[in-house]
Design a protein around this motif. Structure first.
Motif, PDB file in Angstrom:
ATOM      1  N   GLY A 234       0.776  -1.237   0.000  1.00 56.17           N
ATOM      2  CA  GLY A 234       0.000   0.000   0.000  1.00 56.17           C
ATOM      3  C   GLY A 234       0.802   1.278   0.000  1.00 56.17           C
ATOM      4  N   LEU A 235       2.141   1.198  -0.072  1.00 53.01           N
ATOM      5  CA  LEU A 235       2.966   2.399  -0.104  1.00 53.01           C
ATOM      6  C   LEU A 235       2.675   3.204  -1.367  1.00 53.01           C
ATOM      7  N   PRO A 236       2.371   4.499  -1.251  1.00 54.70           N
ATOM      8  CA  PRO A 236       2.153   5.309  -2.457  1.00 54.70           C
ATOM      9  C   PRO A 236       3.459   5.458  -3.250  1.00 54.70           C
ATOM     10  N   VAL A 237       3.380   5.263  -4.554  1.00 50.26           N
ATOM     11  CA  VAL A 237       4.553   5.361  -5.429  1.00 50.26           C
ATOM     12  C   VAL A 237       4.164   6.154  -6.669  1.00 50.26           C
ATOM     13  N   LEU A 238       5.015   7.105  -7.048  1.00 46.47           N
ATOM     14  CA  LEU A 238       4.810   7.882  -8.261  1.00 46.47           C
ATOM     15  C   LEU A 238       5.998   7.681  -9.191  1.00 46.47           C
ATOM     16  N   GLY A 239       5.728   7.285 -10.422  1.00 52.68           N
ATOM     17  CA  GLY A 239       6.773   7.160 -11.433  1.00 52.68           C
ATOM     18  C   GLY A 239       6.575   8.221 -12.502  1.00 52.68           C
ATOM     19  N   ILE A 240       7.602   9.050 -12.714  1.00 50.82           N
ATOM     20  CA  ILE A 240       7.520  10.136 -13.679  1.00 50.82           C
ATOM     21  C   ILE A 240       8.452   9.849 -14.850  1.00 50.82           C
ATOM     22  N   CYS A 241       7.911   9.819 -16.065  1.00 53.31           N
ATOM     23  CA  CYS A 241       8.693   9.621 -17.291  1.00 53.31           C
ATOM     24  C   CYS A 241       9.499   8.321 -17.207  1.00 53.31           C
ATOM     25  N   ASN A 242      10.814   8.398 -17.068  1.00 47.84           N
ATOM     26  CA  ASN A 242      11.603   7.172 -16.923  1.00 47.84           C
ATOM     27  C   ASN A 242      11.127   6.351 -15.729  1.00 47.84           C
ATOM     28  N   GLY A 243      10.643   7.038 -14.699  1.00 47.24           N
ATOM     29  CA  GLY A 243      10.094   6.329 -13.547  1.00 47.24           C
ATOM     30  C   GLY A 243       8.851   5.538 -13.898  1.00 47.24           C
ATOM     31  N   PHE A 244       8.027   6.057 -14.803  1.00 50.82           N
ATOM     32  CA  PHE A 244       6.861   5.335 -15.304  1.00 50.82           C
ATOM     33  C   PHE A 244       7.331   4.073 -16.031  1.00 50.82           C
ATOM     34  N   GLN A 245       8.362   4.212 -16.832  1.00 50.26           N
ATOM     35  CA  GLN A 245       8.928   3.062 -17.546  1.00 50.26           C
ATOM     36  C   GLN A 245       9.425   2.011 -16.556  1.00 50.26           C
ATOM     37  N   VAL A 246      10.084   2.460 -15.486  1.00 42.61           N
ATOM     38  CA  VAL A 246      10.590   1.529 -14.469  1.00 42.61           C
ATOM     39  C   VAL A 246       9.441   0.797 -13.786  1.00 42.61           C
ATOM     40  N   LEU A 247       8.367   1.501 -13.478  1.00 40.59           N
ATOM     41  CA  LEU A 247       7.225   0.865 -12.815  1.00 40.59           C
ATOM     42  C   LEU A 247       6.565  -0.171 -13.715  1.00 40.59           C
ATOM     43  N   CYS A 248       6.508   0.107 -15.016  1.00 36.15           N
ATOM     44  CA  CYS A 248       5.947  -0.883 -15.948  1.00 36.15           C
ATOM     45  C   CYS A 248       6.869  -2.103 -16.044  1.00 36.15           C
ATOM     46  N   GLU A 249       8.169  -1.855 -16.116  1.00 34.91           N
ATOM     47  CA  GLU A 249       9.127  -2.966 -16.166  1.00 34.91           C
ATOM     48  C   GLU A 249       9.076  -3.799 -14.893  1.00 34.91           C
ATOM     49  N   SER A 250       8.749  -3.137 -13.768  1.00 39.33           N
ATOM     50  CA  SER A 250       8.705  -3.824 -12.474  1.00 39.33           C
ATOM     51  C   SER A 250       7.419  -4.606 -12.265  1.00 39.33           C
ATOM     52  N   GLY A 251       6.438  -4.408 -13.138  1.00 36.04           N
ATOM     53  CA  GLY A 251       5.162  -5.094 -12.989  1.00 36.04           C
ATOM     54  C   GLY A 251       4.204  -4.399 -12.036  1.00 36.04           C
ATOM     55  N   LEU A 252       4.592  -3.219 -11.526  1.00 37.12           N
ATOM     56  CA  LEU A 252       3.678  -2.493 -10.653  1.00 37.12           C
ATOM     57  C   LEU A 252       2.575  -1.810 -11.438  1.00 37.12           C
ATOM     58  N   LEU A 253       2.828  -1.533 -12.712  1.00 41.54           N
ATOM     59  CA  LEU A 253       1.820  -1.002 -13.616  1.00 41.54           C
ATOM     60  C   LEU A 253       1.854  -1.804 -14.905  1.00 41.54           C
ATOM     61  N   PRO A 254       0.720  -1.948 -15.577  1.00 41.73           N
ATOM     62  CA  PRO A 254       0.676  -2.736 -16.812  1.00 41.73           C
ATOM     63  C   PRO A 254       1.113  -1.919 -18.020  1.00 41.73           C
ATOM     64  N   GLY A 255       1.332  -2.611 -19.128  1.00 39.33           N
ATOM     65  CA  GLY A 255       1.663  -1.940 -20.374  1.00 39.33           C
ATOM     66  C   GLY A 255       3.141  -1.665 -20.511  1.00 39.33           C
ATOM     67  N   ALA A 256       3.485  -0.906 -21.556  1.00 36.54           N
ATOM     68  CA  ALA A 256       4.876  -0.577 -21.846  1.00 36.54           C
ATOM     69  C   ALA A 256       4.949   0.779 -22.516  1.00 36.54           C
ATOM     70  N   LEU A 257       6.096   1.437 -22.363  1.00 39.24           N
ATOM     71  CA  LEU A 257       6.353   2.716 -23.026  1.00 39.24           C
ATOM     72  C   LEU A 257       7.361   2.471 -24.135  1.00 39.24           C
ATOM     73  N   THR A 258       6.964   2.771 -25.366  1.00 42.17           N
ATOM     74  CA  THR A 258       7.804   2.489 -26.528  1.00 42.17           C
ATOM     75  C   THR A 258       8.156   3.791 -27.249  1.00 42.17           C
ATOM     76  N   ARG A 259       8.972   3.669 -28.311  1.00 35.74           N
ATOM     77  CA  ARG A 259       9.399   4.841 -29.059  1.00 35.74           C
ATOM     78  C   ARG A 259       8.198   5.666 -29.522  1.00 35.74           C
TER      79      ARG A 259
END
Length: 225
Positions: free
Chosen positions: A80-105
């Motif tokens: 339940g810890l709040p986590v915010l991923g911004i730009c590259n951080g969003f990419q890291v969260l998707c790679e980590s499985g905490l958020l679905p989908g992927a960021l591509t070119r």
């Protein structure tokens, strides 16, 4: 008691200083977390900021996902810890499985750097409650791999469950499916977005102070938790 928000620095991170400044402007304490730390130092929330973690070698966010600190972030988020991923951080969260989908070119294959209008699609998260539904906010966008993509089933789930937090207003700048600029986890505690709210916290230094609402939203969620 003052809320303590951890801001991670990976080798190649660029926006950790601005993220920490946004945290302080909101009234919270910014706590520096190094990529090799296996301890979150008792923080109340974590920000995974933008930049080029580990030089974006292999794939944006793919190496950072295995950093010791991310193991702790994943465990914290699952609790339940709040986590915010911004730009590259969003990419890291998707790679980590905490958020679905992927960021591509980006669709046009060019790096985009401009001020971007967003529509607040959901204010039912730990990081967006200060905004009115469908509010328009102006924050910078600067990314080469910001095109959000996911299987249709995942898109349907995100849309059906109200988990799209931000959409690009008007022209879609990078070809993201459904004009998605940011999404949230099922419990609304983990949010990732490509644009940079930390660069829009004061009208003097940014295109607006609209981004500060995300950091103030976090404080509200911590008080009400």
């Amino acid at each position: 008691m003052t809320a303590r928000v951890g801001v991670i620095t990976f080798p190649g991170t660029l926006d950790d200083v601005d993220a920490a400044r946004a945290v302080r402007l909101s009234g919270a304490e910014a706590v520096s977390l190094w990529h090799a730390d296996a301890d979150l130092k008792g923080v109340d929330a974590v920000i995974v900021p933008g930049g080029f973690s580990y030089g974006d070698y292999l794939r944006a966010g793919a190496i950072a996902r295995f950093a010791p600190v991310m193991g702790e972030v994943i465990r914290g988020a699952q609790g339940g810890l709040p986590v915010l991923g911004i730009c590259n951080g969003f990419q890291v969260l998707c790679e980590s499985g905490l958020l679905p989908g992927a960021l591509t070119r980006n669709e046009n294959l060019h790096f985009i750097c401009r001020d971007q209008w967003l529509t607040v699609a959901s204010n039912a998260t730990a990081w967006s409650s200060r905004y009115e539904p469908n509010a328009e906010i102006l924050v910078p966008l600067k990314s080469g791999e910001g095109r959000f993509q996911a299987p249709q089933k995942v898109l349907d789930e995100l849309e059906g469950e109200g988990r799209v937090v931000f959409r690009y207003s008007g022209e879609n700048p990078n070809g993201s499916q459904n004009s998605i600029a940011g999404i949230t986890s099922a419990n609304g505690r983990v949010v990732g977005l490509m644009p940079h709210p930390e660069h829009a916290t004061e009208a003097l230094t940014g295109p607006s102070d609209d981004g500060l609402g995300m950091f103030l939203s976090l404080l509200d969620s911590l008080v009400s938790a």
